[in-house]
Design a protein around this motif. Structure first.
Motif, PDB file in Angstrom:
ATOM      1  N   ARG A 662      30.651 -43.798   7.204  1.00 20.81           N
ATOM      2  CA  ARG A 662      30.034 -45.018   7.721  1.00 20.81           C
ATOM      3  C   ARG A 662      28.515 -44.919   7.662  1.00 20.81           C
ATOM      4  O   ARG A 662      27.821 -45.886   7.320  1.00 20.81           O
ATOM      5  CB  ARG A 662      30.505 -45.241   9.155  1.00 20.81           C
ATOM      6  N   ARG A 663      27.981 -43.745   7.973  1.00 14.58           N
ATOM      7  CA  ARG A 663      26.536 -43.568   7.920  1.00 14.58           C
ATOM      8  C   ARG A 663      26.015 -43.709   6.498  1.00 14.58           C
ATOM      9  O   ARG A 663      24.978 -44.329   6.260  1.00 14.58           O
ATOM     10  CB  ARG A 663      26.153 -42.197   8.487  1.00 14.58           C
ATOM     11  N   ARG A 664      26.739 -43.128   5.538  1.00 14.88           N
ATOM     12  CA  ARG A 664      26.312 -43.251   4.148  1.00 14.88           C
ATOM     13  C   ARG A 664      26.374 -44.701   3.676  1.00 14.88           C
ATOM     14  O   ARG A 664      25.532 -45.157   2.894  1.00 14.88           O
ATOM     15  CB  ARG A 664      27.176 -42.367   3.253  1.00 14.88           C
ATOM     16  N   LEU A 665      27.388 -45.445   4.152  1.00 18.99           N
ATOM     17  CA  LEU A 665      27.475 -46.863   3.804  1.00 18.99           C
ATOM     18  C   LEU A 665      26.225 -47.606   4.264  1.00 18.99           C
ATOM     19  O   LEU A 665      25.605 -48.359   3.503  1.00 18.99           O
ATOM     20  CB  LEU A 665      28.721 -47.482   4.436  1.00 18.99           C
ATOM     21  N   TYR A 666      25.853 -47.384   5.531  1.00 19.18           N
ATOM     22  CA  TYR A 666      24.678 -48.077   6.053  1.00 19.18           C
ATOM     23  C   TYR A 666      23.384 -47.590   5.405  1.00 19.18           C
ATOM     24  O   TYR A 666      22.437 -48.359   5.248  1.00 19.18           O
ATOM     25  CB  TYR A 666      24.615 -47.924   7.564  1.00 19.18           C
ATOM     26  N   ASP A 667      23.333 -46.315   5.035  1.00 18.03           N
ATOM     27  CA  ASP A 667      22.145 -45.807   4.344  1.00 18.03           C
ATOM     28  C   ASP A 667      21.907 -46.557   3.043  1.00 18.03           C
ATOM     29  O   ASP A 667      20.762 -46.848   2.669  1.00 18.03           O
ATOM     30  CB  ASP A 667      22.301 -44.307   4.045  1.00 18.03           C
ATOM     31  N   VAL A 668      23.005 -46.866   2.333  1.00 15.51           N
ATOM     32  CA  VAL A 668      22.889 -47.515   1.022  1.00 15.51           C
ATOM     33  C   VAL A 668      22.762 -49.027   1.168  1.00 15.51           C
ATOM     34  O   VAL A 668      21.887 -49.661   0.573  1.00 15.51           O
ATOM     35  CB  VAL A 668      24.103 -47.163   0.142  1.00 15.51           C
ATOM     36  N   VAL A 669      23.656 -49.622   1.965  1.00 15.53           N
ATOM     37  CA  VAL A 669      23.737 -51.083   2.015  1.00 15.53           C
ATOM     38  C   VAL A 669      22.764 -51.669   3.038  1.00 15.53           C
ATOM     39  O   VAL A 669      22.253 -52.774   2.846  1.00 15.53           O
ATOM     40  CB  VAL A 669      25.192 -51.514   2.343  1.00 15.53           C
ATOM     41  N   GLY A 670      22.506 -50.932   4.096  1.00 13.05           N
ATOM     42  CA  GLY A 670      21.703 -51.461   5.189  1.00 13.05           C
ATOM     43  C   GLY A 670      20.369 -52.062   4.778  1.00 13.05           C
ATOM     44  O   GLY A 670      20.049 -53.190   5.170  1.00 13.05           O
ATOM     45  N   PRO A 671      19.528 -51.333   3.997  1.00 18.97           N
ATOM     46  CA  PRO A 671      18.230 -51.912   3.625  1.00 18.97           C
ATOM     47  C   PRO A 671      18.336 -53.232   2.874  1.00 18.97           C
ATOM     48  O   PRO A 671      17.539 -54.155   3.113  1.00 18.97           O
ATOM     49  CB  PRO A 671      17.607 -50.813   2.748  1.00 18.97           C
ATOM     50  N   ALA A 672      19.314 -53.345   1.961  1.00 15.37           N
ATOM     51  CA  ALA A 672      19.457 -54.583   1.193  1.00 15.37           C
ATOM     52  C   ALA A 672      19.908 -55.730   2.091  1.00 15.37           C
ATOM     53  O   ALA A 672      19.410 -56.859   1.991  1.00 15.37           O
ATOM     54  CB  ALA A 672      20.459 -54.375   0.052  1.00 15.37           C
ATOM     55  N   VAL A 673      20.874 -55.447   2.984  1.00 18.30           N
ATOM     56  CA  VAL A 673      21.340 -56.474   3.909  1.00 18.30           C
ATOM     57  C   VAL A 673      20.213 -56.885   4.853  1.00 18.30           C
ATOM     58  O   VAL A 673      20.006 -58.075   5.115  1.00 18.30           O
ATOM     59  CB  VAL A 673      22.558 -55.953   4.702  1.00 18.30           C
ATOM     60  N   ARG A 674      19.482 -55.908   5.338  1.00 19.95           N
ATOM     61  CA  ARG A 674      18.408 -56.218   6.278  1.00 19.95           C
ATOM     62  C   ARG A 674      17.329 -57.063   5.613  1.00 19.95           C
ATOM     63  O   ARG A 674      16.743 -57.952   6.244  1.00 19.95           O
ATOM     64  CB  ARG A 674      17.819 -54.914   6.813  1.00 19.95           C
ATOM     65  N   SER A 700      26.156 -43.196  15.476  1.00 15.15           N
ATOM     66  CA  SER A 700      26.029 -42.517  14.190  1.00 15.15           C
ATOM     67  C   SER A 700      25.492 -43.424  13.101  1.00 15.15           C
ATOM     68  O   SER A 700      25.348 -43.010  11.955  1.00 15.15           O
ATOM     69  CB  SER A 700      27.393 -41.961  13.747  1.00 15.15           C
ATOM     70  N   THR A 701      25.182 -44.670  13.442  1.00 17.66           N
ATOM     71  CA  THR A 701      24.644 -45.604  12.461  1.00 17.66           C
ATOM     72  C   THR A 701      23.124 -45.567  12.488  1.00 17.66           C
ATOM     73  O   THR A 701      22.528 -45.552  13.552  1.00 17.66           O
ATOM     74  CB  THR A 701      25.108 -47.048  12.783  1.00 17.66           C
ATOM     75  N   PRO A 702      22.442 -45.545  11.336  1.00 24.52           N
ATOM     76  CA  PRO A 702      20.983 -45.574  11.338  1.00 24.52           C
ATOM     77  C   PRO A 702      20.445 -46.753  12.142  1.00 24.52           C
ATOM     78  O   PRO A 702      20.868 -47.885  11.950  1.00 24.52           O
ATOM     79  CB  PRO A 702      20.640 -45.703   9.845  1.00 24.52           C
ATOM     80  N   ARG A 703      19.525 -46.481  13.030  1.00 19.50           N
ATOM     81  CA  ARG A 703      19.018 -47.504  13.940  1.00 19.50           C
ATOM     82  C   ARG A 703      17.771 -48.144  13.347  1.00 19.50           C
ATOM     83  O   ARG A 703      16.845 -47.453  12.961  1.00 19.50           O
ATOM     84  CB  ARG A 703      18.679 -46.860  15.287  1.00 19.50           C
ATOM     85  N   ASP A 704      17.768 -49.489  13.289  1.00 20.63           N
ATOM     86  CA  ASP A 704      16.618 -50.179  12.718  1.00 20.63           C
ATOM     87  C   ASP A 704      16.407 -51.508  13.433  1.00 20.63           C
ATOM     88  O   ASP A 704      16.146 -52.522  12.796  1.00 20.63           O
ATOM     89  CB  ASP A 704      16.849 -50.402  11.217  1.00 20.63           C
ATOM     90  N   PHE A 705      16.540 -51.498  14.756  1.00 18.94           N
ATOM     91  CA  PHE A 705      16.432 -52.724  15.531  1.00 18.94           C
ATOM     92  C   PHE A 705      15.494 -52.508  16.712  1.00 18.94           C
ATOM     93  O   PHE A 705      15.350 -51.394  17.212  1.00 18.94           O
ATOM     94  CB  PHE A 705      17.805 -53.163  16.056  1.00 18.94           C
ATOM     95  N   ASP A 706      14.891 -53.609  17.164  1.00 17.27           N
ATOM     96  CA  ASP A 706      14.095 -53.537  18.378  1.00 17.27           C
ATOM     97  C   ASP A 706      14.990 -53.346  19.607  1.00 17.27           C
ATOM     98  O   ASP A 706      14.604 -52.688  20.568  1.00 17.27           O
ATOM     99  CB  ASP A 706      13.263 -54.816  18.537  1.00 17.27           C
ATOM    100  N   GLN A 707      16.180 -53.956  19.548  1.00 11.85           N
ATOM    101  CA  GLN A 707      17.124 -53.855  20.656  1.00 11.85           C
ATOM    102  C   GLN A 707      18.542 -53.718  20.094  1.00 11.85           C
ATOM    103  O   GLN A 707      18.858 -54.304  19.061  1.00 11.85           O
ATOM    104  CB  GLN A 707      17.082 -55.107  21.549  1.00 11.85           C
ATOM    105  N   VAL A 708      19.357 -52.959  20.775  1.00 11.24           N
ATOM    106  CA  VAL A 708      20.787 -52.908  20.466  1.00 11.24           C
ATOM    107  C   VAL A 708      21.541 -53.410  21.693  1.00 11.24           C
ATOM    108  O   VAL A 708      21.423 -52.835  22.778  1.00 11.24           O
ATOM    109  CB  VAL A 708      21.254 -51.490  20.088  1.00 11.24           C
TER     110      VAL A 708
END
Length: 788
Positions: A662-674, A700-708
C-alpha cells in the motif's frame, strides 16, 4: 553577469564571486589606505566606538559567549548529537592526532604563546575579584581567569560557527559561506544582497582577526629577537617580520591543505609540547607543577559558573572591558575562519564527538599549559621579589612597564639553555602564525568563491597579502600604541560578528529540526550541491561535468524528506509547491459505514472541494500514462491486463493485504493524484480547501496533508446502518466490517477523530465546529496575507 565587477574579475583571471571578492577587497584596501593616510582620525574613530562597546555594552559579549557554551553542550547531549558532519555514511578524513594538531594550531596556539605568561601575571598583580595582590589566592584567581579566557568559552565561540559551517556546507551542500547558515530564514536570498553583505562582513572580520593576531605575534617576535639577538624594537623591524611570516604563509598556502597546513600543524604542536615539557622538567619544583595541574583543573571548573557571568559590575565594567570583552571580540573574528577550517577537517565525525573533542581536548591542553607557564611564572616572580607580598622582575616588566610582548622571553631567561629555548620559542611563534595565515587564506578563498575546489593561485596570494597589509597598516601607524590599536580595531569588528554567530546557533537548530524531523532513527534530507550562479554558468559552458548534480538555488532531493516533518525548509521548490496547492488540505478517511461520506458532504457544503482518491487514481492509471508505467515497474506485469489496462482486482488485493505494498502504491500514484486534486481546488480560488477522500489512509501511508480527519462510529451502529442502507443481513454486515481491519491504524494517523455516534444533525455540528476552529482561521490568515 556582464557588470563592471564581472568584467574586471574575468580580465584578472579570477574564479570567484565578483561582488563578494571586490566588496571585501575594497573595504580591506580602504582601511589600509585610511590608516596610512589618516592614522589619527581612523584610530580616533575606532577608539571611540571600542570604548563604548567595551564599557557600556561589554555585558553582551559575556552573555553571548556563555550562551554559545550552553548551546553547544546542549546540542551535543540532545538526540541531534548523533548526526554526522557530512553525509550519514561519511568517515573521518584525518587521524585524531592530525585533527587535534590542525584544530589547535588554527585556533588558540599562537595566542597562548603570547598570553600564557602575561595574563596570569597581570591578574596575579591586580586580582579583579577582591583578593589581595601577590597572595596564593590571587595566584589561583589569576590562573582560573586565564583558563576561563582560553578554555571552554573561547572554544565554544569558535566551534558554533564550525558546527554551522559543517552542517550547511557538508550536510546541505550549500556554499562554504556564513550566509549559508541563514538559509532557514533567508531561503534563496542567501545569494542576494543580504547574503552577500553577511559574507563580506565575515570575510573582512576574518582578515582583521588574523591581522590582529599576526600583529601581536610580530610584537612578540620582535621582543624575542631583542632578547636573543639584540635586534631593536621598531615598527620597521616588525614590518620586516610580517613580510617574512606572510612569505612563509604564501609558500604553505600554495602547497595546499595536506602538504602545507597539515605538515606545519604537526611540527607546530610537537614543538610547542616540547617547549612546555622543557619548562616542566626544569622548573624549581616539577612535583609542585604536577600538583598545580590537577588542582587548577578543579579550581577552574568550580570557578566557571561565576566567571561565566562576571561583568565587574561594581567596577563599572572596567576590568571586563579591558580583558574579557577584548578576548571574546578577538575570538569571534576568528570564528568564521576557524569554524570553517575545523568543519572541513571534521567531516565524518558526529556533532557529539565534535563538540566533546573541540571543547574538551583544547581546554584540557590549556589547563596544562596555563598551569605550567602561569604557576612557573608566579614562582619565578616571587623568587625575584624584594620581599613577600610584592612583585618581582616579571611583574615589573609585564605590569609596571606594560611590555606584555616581553613576558615569555623575560621568563625564559631564568631557564637553562636560554639561547636554545628562546630560539625554539621564536620558531614556535613564527610557525603558529604561518599556520594561521595559510589556513586562513584557504578558508577566505573558499568563502569568497562559494565552493571548496581549488581556485587560482592569485586569489590565495591576495588573501595572504591582505592579512599582512592590514596588520602592517595598524602597527606602522600606531607607533608605541600598537597593542592598544590592535585591540580597539578588533573590538569594533567583533561586534557584528558576535551577533551573526549567536544567530547561527539558532538557525543551526532550525535546520536540524527541518532535516531530522521528529522520528528515530534520524533520517535527514539530502541536499543538492549548490554553486554560485557564476560558477554554475562556467561549468555548464565548459560541459565538463554532469550539471544535474548541481543547482544555483538551494534544493533538497525530493523523496529524502524525514518521515515526520515538523519543519520544512524554504526553497524555490517548496514555495512553488505551496503556491500550487489549496490553502488547507484535508485527508479524510474512515471505516465502512462510519459516516465518512456524510462528513465529505458537509465539508463540500462549507465550500471545500471534495474528491475521491480512487476516482482520480482511475483517471490517472490509464494506458500510456507515465504513472501506470511506473506502477507496472513496481508491481510487475501481473497488475496489467494484456490490453494494457490495469487489473484493479489484483491491485486491490495486493494493497489491502500488505502495508508495504500500500505504501509503494501511494509513493507512485499519490503525487500524480495529488497534482490533479490540487489543480481542481486551485481552480476555485486561492483560499480553497481540498478534502481528499482516501479509504486506505493509515499510519503507513505517506502523509501529505495539513490535517488528517478520521470518522469513527461504534460497531453496532455501523452494522445497523449497513443493514438499513444496503439491505444486508446481520451476518453479511458483520463480515464486511470484519474485513476492514485498519480502523485502529487510521486513528493512529489522525489529527482529528470525529465520533459519529449520534444523528446526522449531530455529525453536522461536529463538522461545523471543526471547520470554525481548524479551517476558517487558516483561510482568514490566507486572505489577510493576500490583502497585504
Amino acid at each position: 553577469m556582464n557588470s563592471i565587477s564581472t568584467r574586471a574579475h574575468d580580465r584578472l583571471g579570477l574564479r570567484t564571486s565578483p561582488i563578494i571578492f571586490f566588496g571585501s577587497a575594497f573595504l580591506i584596501v580602504l582601511f589600509s589606505a585610511g590608516m596610512g593616510l589618516f592614522p589619527g582620525p581612523v584610530q580616533t574613530f575606532f577608539g571611540s566606538i571600542a570604548h563604548w562597546l567595551r564599557y557600556d555594552i561589554g555585558w553582551f559579549y559575556t552573555a553571548g559567549a556563555t550562551l554559545l557554551v550552553v548551546f553547544s553542550v546542549g546540542l551535543a547531549m540532545s538526540r541531534y548529537g548523533r548526526i554526522k558532519i557530512g553525509a550519514d555514511d561519511a568517515e573521518p578524513e584525518y587521524s585524531g592526532l592530525a585533527w587535534f594538531g590542525m584544530m589547535f594550531a588554527a585556533g588558540v596556539g599562537a595566542v597562548l604563546m603570547f598570553w600564557g605568561i602575561a595574563e596570569p601575571m597581570n591578574h596575579y598583580a591586580n586580582p579583579p575579584m577582591g583578593d589581595k595582590a601577590f597572595t596564593d589566592a590571587a595566584a589561583w584567581q589569576a590562573i582560573n581567569i586565564a583558563n576561563f579566557h582560553f578554555g571552554i568559552h573561547m572554544w565554544a565561540v569558535l566551534i558554533v560557527p564550525g558546527l554551522s559551517f559543517g552542517y550547511f556546507t557538508y550536510k546541505r551542500n550549500l556554499p562554504p559561506r556564513v550566509s549559508s547558515a541563514f538559509h532557514p530564514v533567508l531561503g534563496d536570498r542567501i545569494h542576494g544582497p543580504i547574503g552577500r553583505t553577511i559574507d563580506i562582513i565575515s570575510i573582512v572580520a576574518t582578515v582583521f582577526g588574523l591581522a590582529v593576531s599576526t600583529g601581536l605575534g610580530a610584537l612578540q617576535i620582535n621582543s624575542g629577537m631583542k632578547y636573543v639577538f639584540g635586534v631593536p624594537i621598531s615598527g620597521m623591524v616588525q614590518a620586516a617580520i610580517l613580510a617574512v611570516i606572510t612569505a612563509a604563509a604564501l609558500t604553505s598556502v600554495l602547497a595546499g591543505m595536506d602538504k602545507g597546513v597539515k605538515r606545519l600543524s604537526y611540527a607546530n604542536i610537537i614543538l610547542a609540547i616540547a617547549l612546555m615539557l622543557f619548562i616542566l622538567m626544569n622548573a624549581a619544583s616539577t612535583s609542585d607543577l604536577m600538583r598545580s595541574i590537577i588542582e587548577a583543573s578543579g579550581r577552574y571548573l568550580s570557578a566557571l559558573p561565576v566567571l561565566s557571568t562576571f561583568n565587574d559590575s561594581f567596577g563599572h565594567g572596567q576590568w571586563s572591558g579591558d580583558w574579557t570583552v577584548f578576548y571574546w571580540a578577538w575570538t569571534v573574528t576568528w570564528a568564521p575562519f576557524v569554524g570553517m577550517f575545523v568543519a572541513k577537517i571534521s567531516r565524518g565525525r558526529s556533532i557529539r564527538a565534535f563538540v566533546a573533542a573541540s571543547l574538551g581536548l583544547p581546554t584540557a591542553f590549556v589547563v596544562v599549559w596555563m598551569s605550567i607557564y602561569g604557576f612557573s611564572a608566579i614562582t619565578s616572580d616571587r623568587a625575584s621579589a624584594d620581599k613577600p607580598g610584592t612583585g618581582g622582575e616579571l611583574t615589573k616588566t609585564i605590569v609596571d612597564d606594560g611590555r606584555v610582548q616581553d613576558a615569555l622571553f623575560q621568563f625564559l631567561k631564568d631557564m637553562p639553555l636560554y639561547g636554545v629555548t628562546a630560539t625554539l620559542a621564536l620558531i614556535v611563534i613564527v610557525v603558529f602564525f604561518v599556520t594561521s595565515i595559510d589556513s586562513g587564506a584557504l578558508v577566505l578563498d573558499a568563502m569568497a568563491n562559494g565552493h571548496e575546489d581549488m581556485g587560482t593561485r592569485r586569489q590565495r596570494v591576495f588573501w595572504s597579502l591582505s592579512v599582512g597589509a592590514v596588520c602592517a597598516a595598524i602597527i606602522l601607524t600606531a607607533g608605541d600604541n600598537g597593542l592598544n590599536a590592535l585591540q580597539e580595531v578588533i573590538i569594533v569588528i567583533g561586534f557584528p560578528v558576535m551577533i551573526l554567530t549567536i544567530l547561527q546557533a539558532f538557525l543551526l537548530l532550525q535546520a536540524l529540526r527541518e532535516d531530522a524531523g521528529a522520528a528515530k532513527p534520524i533520517r535527514t534530507r539530502q541536499w543538492k550541491k549548490v554553486l554560485p550562479q557564476e560558477e554554475y554558468e562556467r561549468r555548464a559552458a565548459e560541459n565538463s561535468e554532469d550539471m544535474d548534480e548541481y543547482v544555483v538555488l538551494p534544493e533538497f532531493e525530493i523523496g529524502t524528506e524525514p518521515e515526520y516533518e515538523t519543519h520544512t525548509p524554504t526553497t524555490s521548490h517548496t514555495q512553488a509547491l505551496a503556491a500550487s496547492r489549496a490553502a488547507v488540505s484535508i485527508g479524510l478517511t474512515g471505516a465502512v459505514a462510519s459516516g465518512k461520506s456524510v462528513v465529505a458532504d458537509e465539508f463540500e457544503r462549507r465550500g471545500a472541494v471534495v474528491v475521491e482518491f480512487d476516482e482520480l487514481m482511475r483517471e490517472v492509471l490509464t494506458p500510456g500514462h507515465e504513472t501506470l508505467e511506473d506502477l507496472r515497474a513496481v508491481f510487475s506485469e501481473e497488475i496489467v491486463h494484456p490490453d494494457g489496462t490495469i487489473d484493479w482486482e489484483t491491485l486491490d488485493g495486493l494493497t489491502t493485504e500488505s502495508h508495504s505494498a500500500r505504501r509503494r502504491l501511494y509513493d507512485v500514484v499519490g503525487p500524480a493524484v495529488r497534482e490533479v486534486a490540487d489543480a481542481r481546488a486551485k481552480a476555485v480560488g486561492e483560499d480553497s480547501v481540498l478534502a481528499l477522500d482516501l479509504a486506505l489512509l493509515t499510519e503507513s501511508t505517506p502523509r501529505d496533508f495539513d490535517q488528517v480527519v478520521v470518522v469513527s462510529a461504534p460497531v453496532e451502529l455501523r452494522v445497523g446502518r449497513l443493514m438499513e442502507e444496503r439491505g444486508l443481513t446481520r451476518e453479511q454486515a458483520w463480515a464486511e466490517i470484519d474485513a476492514d481491519t485498519q480502523q485502529s491504524e487510521r486513528e493512529d494517523a489522525a489529527d482529528f477523530v470525529m465520533e459519529n455516534a449520534g444523528t446526522r444533525d449531530e455529525l453536522r455540528e461536529l463538522v461545523d465546529a471543526h471547520w470554525d476552529e481548524h479551517v476558517q482561521p487558516v483561510l482568514d490568515e490566507t486572505s489577510a496575507h493576500a490583502g497585504s
